[in-house]
Write a protein that holds these residues in place. Structure first.
Motif, short mmCIF file in Angstrom:
data_model
loop_
_atom_site.label_atom_id
_atom_site.label_comp_id
_atom_site.label_asym_id
_atom_site.label_seq_id
_atom_site.Cartn_x
_atom_site.Cartn_y
_atom_site.Cartn_z
N ASN A 21 -23.36 41.05 -7.97
CA ASN A 21 -25.06 39.90 -8.24
C ASN A 21 -24.66 38.51 -7.07
O ASN A 21 -25.03 38.76 -6.50
CB ASN A 21 -25.42 39.21 -9.77
N LYS A 22 -23.39 38.36 -7.59
CA LYS A 22 -22.56 37.53 -6.85
C LYS A 22 -22.57 37.94 -5.16
O LYS A 22 -22.88 37.02 -4.44
CB LYS A 22 -21.27 37.07 -7.20
N CYS A 23 -21.95 39.32 -5.13
CA CYS A 23 -22.21 39.42 -3.42
C CYS A 23 -23.66 39.30 -3.47
O CYS A 23 -24.06 39.15 -1.95
CB CYS A 23 -21.45 41.08 -3.52
N ILE A 120 -12.80 32.49 -0.71
CA ILE A 120 -13.83 33.71 -1.68
C ILE A 120 -14.76 32.72 -2.09
O ILE A 120 -15.22 31.74 -2.81
CB ILE A 120 -13.01 33.21 -2.84
N ALA A 121 -16.74 33.92 -1.81
CA ALA A 121 -17.70 32.68 -1.97
C ALA A 121 -17.83 32.56 -3.07
O ALA A 121 -19.19 33.99 -3.77
CB ALA A 121 -18.43 33.53 -1.37
N ARG A 122 -17.27 32.11 -4.39
CA ARG A 122 -18.07 32.32 -5.91
C ARG A 122 -17.86 30.51 -6.23
O ARG A 122 -16.29 29.85 -6.48
CB ARG A 122 -16.53 32.76 -6.46
N PRO A 123 -18.96 29.86 -6.14
CA PRO A 123 -20.42 30.39 -6.67
C PRO A 123 -20.28 30.86 -4.61
O PRO A 123 -20.00 30.27 -3.68
CB PRO A 123 -21.07 29.87 -7.10
N ALA A 124 -21.64 31.55 -4.69
CA ALA A 124 -22.38 32.25 -3.17
C ALA A 124 -22.60 30.84 -2.56
O ALA A 124 -22.48 31.36 -1.48
CB ALA A 124 -23.35 33.22 -3.41
#
Length: 139
Positions: A21-23, A120-124
């Motif tokens: 989902n994050k991707c 690192i796109a967490r969160p998006a």
């Protein structure tokens, strides 16, 4: 007479898992940016489970993330299997680990190869700040 210079767009790579989902949220954000700014960059999507990053790509990503001294930061540790001090100690070990078990790699990772930056796109939502920092989006 008029002519157009052939200007290559920068390439951003999204290291991505289509089941995450994050991707998918990150990909959606990137698609919206490209709808508004189609000439900002070219997006390359890498499904890392089908084609894991190479040793050279991982080396560059680790450098771009500035985590050379703690390779565990690029690994998921939700199940607690990566203990402090027990993770990979070299890029080769990291490469082997990701090839053996790709799901251990953090995701999504957005890489700007031209500018030598990654996130690192967490969160998006971190993507917007990253794109602004790189000059692809205006404030």
């Amino acid at each position: 007479m008029s002519f157009r210079l052939n200007i290559a767009l920068p390439i951003l790579t999204l290291i991505y898992n289509p089941a995450c989902n994050k991707c998918n949220k990150t990909l959606s954000i990137l698609h919206k940016v490209l709808e508004q700014h189609p000439d900002a960059f070219k997006l390359d999507i890498l499904d890392y489970q089908k084609q894991p990053p190479t040793k050279d790509q991982l080396r560059n990503i680790v450098q771009y993330l500035n985590i050379e001294n703690d390779l565990n930061k690029i690994l998921r540790n939700e199940d607690g299997t990566v203990k402090e001090g027990t993770g990979p100690s070299s890029i080769q070990e990291l490469t082997n680990l990701v090839k053996e078990d790709p799901i251990k790699l953090q995701r999504p990772i957005l890489v700007d190869w031209d500018k030598g930056k990654a996130i690192i796109a967490r969160p998006a939502e971190k993507v917007d700040g990253f794109l602004k920092e790189l000059g692809y989006l205006k404030e």
